[in-house]
Design an enzyme around this catalytic site. Structure first.
Site, PDB file in Angstrom:
ATOM      1  N   SER A 227       0.820  -1.194   0.000  1.00  0.00           N
ATOM      2  CA  SER A 227       0.000   0.000   0.000  1.00  0.00           C
ATOM      3  C   SER A 227       0.864   1.258   0.000  1.00  0.00           C
ATOM      4  O   SER A 227       1.695   1.431  -0.893  1.00  0.00           O
ATOM      5  CB  SER A 227      -0.932  -0.070   1.213  1.00  0.00           C
ATOM      6  OG  SER A 227      -2.036   0.762   1.065  1.00  0.00           O
ATOM      7  N   ASP A 454      -9.021  -3.753  -5.994  1.00  0.00           N
ATOM      8  CA  ASP A 454      -8.470  -3.189  -4.760  1.00  0.00           C
ATOM      9  C   ASP A 454      -9.200  -1.890  -4.439  1.00  0.00           C
ATOM     10  O   ASP A 454      -9.285  -0.999  -5.286  1.00  0.00           O
ATOM     11  CB  ASP A 454      -6.975  -2.922  -4.942  1.00  0.00           C
ATOM     12  CG  ASP A 454      -6.253  -2.593  -3.642  1.00  0.00           C
ATOM     13  OD1 ASP A 454      -6.774  -1.757  -2.865  1.00  0.00           O
ATOM     14  OD2 ASP A 454      -5.181  -3.157  -3.398  1.00  0.00           O
ATOM     15  N   HIS A 482      -7.507  -5.608  -0.553  1.00  0.00           N
ATOM     16  CA  HIS A 482      -6.368  -4.690  -0.631  1.00  0.00           C
ATOM     17  C   HIS A 482      -5.061  -5.467  -0.514  1.00  0.00           C
ATOM     18  O   HIS A 482      -4.812  -6.125   0.495  1.00  0.00           O
ATOM     19  CB  HIS A 482      -6.493  -3.663   0.500  1.00  0.00           C
ATOM     20  CG  HIS A 482      -5.448  -2.595   0.475  1.00  0.00           C
ATOM     21  ND1 HIS A 482      -4.959  -2.048  -0.693  1.00  0.00           N
ATOM     22  CD2 HIS A 482      -4.792  -1.962   1.488  1.00  0.00           C
ATOM     23  CE1 HIS A 482      -4.068  -1.126  -0.389  1.00  0.00           C
ATOM     24  NE2 HIS A 482      -3.942  -1.067   0.921  1.00  0.00           N
TER      25      HIS A 482
END
Length: 513
Positions: A227, A454, A482
């Site tokens: 991320s 996502d 995610h």
């Protein structure tokens, strides 16, 4: 709520173990050949030599199979002889068999996620066994985060009030209250953490990471960033391409986008995720949104949000579930499809007049403890985001002008997330970063992983980052949730394991499901 919070959320990823910090004296591991600090560090090489030459005194953490220590870094790289920050570090040593390959640094995202908590709660025990056998798995809390000179802002009761402020203002009074909450948050951060606020940028954290690499005895950095951690990893490769080793960037960000563009595109990502949730929900007998169709289910969810805006739902505590917390609770479950059954149950209860379960999901997002205290996640998140990019909006009028485009991106979440992006407008420290393409010329192959649905880091960002990087390799996971590594895809895990263990680069454009 900050719509640019980009963090891998799961019970294990957010687990935090005990940590005993130690001084930086002799005591750990074989050192790599001596290296001079690079010119890219922003300070004369000689001034940084003592940081690169330090050693970590590893100690027991109080968590089985983990060691802990600290690494010194300058608070201000332009003044390396001044104040310092001590970064908390934790590692699980390579278990064998097989030749040790060095250290594998991991970062769970955020910004503001604790890498120490992540390595102790997940990566150091949950990464594939062959990887843990050959690498020391290492987590470093970035500056401003958790155990590393944490940014502090609001008290627990103040955070409770802050998280309940209406993020879909319908009147001048509500807009003024929202604007006041962001101003109060920024002022509290300045009052309690003014010294560190100007020095928590991603560039500075990447420079810290190079010091940690050297201190751990590694000639090159091996790294898995999830991320926001992908932006950190790409920034490292931009600054130190010759010291980049095997880098995996999972759930990628696009560094070329402005704050407004990032927020709007992330809003669209959450709409993609809620569409997938609704499509799954209407097939279930326990779906609280009905079984008629996806559009009807989404309309039911929007009605629920409007109802909580007008009349918050009671919980088993003193707080009520208003629209802001209800929306946050739903968004939390979008990060991992394994949370969808929990969300169905929480919505069923909340729509029936009891909001405790959905409130608990929101509390997970904000890292609120049962005693009413909060981790510093949201404080660090704002501090880093507001330093890395100029604010998305100049003020409430600019938000109002942008709301239609956000609602087009997401009819369900658009208005909420547009107003959430006002948070950096009143930040006391001017932004030092700017949107730009990262090419990292001279770096070896960098694996960029994107998940097609996502919610937090839209798949198009992974494509964009892989295209920008001169050596970017795109690995696609066709799925929900995610990030992709360690989330159940043998195809993804096998490809990344081979890269980390053998240096085998996946075929660019490889797709997994």
């Amino acid at each position: 709520m900050d719509s640019r919070r980009i963090l891998r959320i799961s019970a294990t990823a957010l687990a935090v173990g005990g940590l005993v910090l130690s001084g930086c004296t002799d005591g750990g591991g074989a050192a790599a050949p001596a290296q001079s600090p690079p010119a890219a560090s922003g300070a004369p090489a000689a001034a940084l030599s003592s940081y690169y030459a330090q050693k970590v005194s590893w100690r027991d953490c109080g968590v089985a199979d983990f060691q802990c220590g600290t690494v010194r870094v300058p608070l201000d790289y332009a003044k390396p002889g001044g104040d310092e920050v001590r970064l908390a570090v934790s590692r699980a040593k390579a278990t064998g068999p097989g030749k040790r390959l060095g250290s594998l640094l991991v970062n769970p995202g955020g910004p503001g996620g604790s890498a120490v908590g992540y390595v102790q709660g997940f990566a150091g025990i949950g990464y594939p066994a062959p990887v843990r056998a050959r690498y020391d798995i290492v987590g470093v809390d970035p500056r401003g985060v958790a155990r590393s000179a944490p940014v502090e802002c609001l008290t627990g009761p103040q955070m409770d009030a802050y998280t309940q402020v209406d993020l879909t203002p319908d009147s001048a009074d509500e807009r003024a209250a929202l604007e006041g909450s962001f101003k109060g948050f920024a002022a509290a951060c300045q009052k309690r953490s003014g010294k560190v606020l100007p020095h928590v940028s991603t560039v500075e954290t990447a420079r810290d990471m190079d010091i940690v690499r050297a201190v751990l005895g590694d000639e090159k950095l091996t790294y898995v960033g999830a991320s926001y951690g992908t932006f950190l990893g790409a920034t490292y490769a931009e600054l130190f391409p010759e010291r980049a080793g095997r880098l995996v960037l999972d759930g990628a960000m696009d560094p070329s986008l402005s704050a407004e563009e990032l927020n709007r595109e992330q809003t669209a990502g959450f709409q993609t995720a809620i569409n997938a949730f609704a499509a799954d929900c209407v097939k279930k007998s326990d779906c609280p949104l009905g079984a008629e169709s996806v559009p009807a289910a989404l309309a039911a969810l929007q009605r629920f949000f409007r109802e909580t805006d007008a009349e918050p739902v009671p919980t088993d505590g003193s707080r009520k579930l208003g629209e802001s917390l209800a929306t946050t609770g739903v968004i939390t479950a979008m990060y991992d499809e394994a949370a969808w059954p929990q969300l169905r149950e929480a919505l069923t209860r909340a729509m029936g007049g009891e909001g405790t379960a959905l409130l608990a999901l929101a509390d997970t997002y904000y890292e609120r403890e049962t005693d009413g205290s909060y981790a510093n996640l949201m404080f660090a998140n704002a501090a880093v985001n507001c330093l890395d990019l100029p604010p998305a909006f100049s003020g409430p009028a600019a938000v109002e002008k942008a709301v239609p485009s956000f609602e087009k991106a997401s009819p369900v979440f658009g208005r909420n997330l547009a107003w959430a992006a006002l948070n950096c407008t009143y930040w006391p420290t001017p932004a030092t970063g700017r949107p730009h393409r990262i090419t990292a010329e001279g770096a070896p192959p960098i694996v960029v992983v994107g998940t097609t649905r996502d919610p937090a880091t839209p798949y198009k960002w992974a494509r964009a980052l892989a295209d920008q990087l001169s050596s970017g390799i795109l690995l696609t996971y066709d799925g929900d949730g995610h990030t992709a590594y360690g989330r159940g895809s043998d195809c993804v895990d096998t490809a990344i394991n081979a890269f980390l263990l053998e240096g085998t680069v996946p075929k660019d454009g490889k797709r997994c499901s």
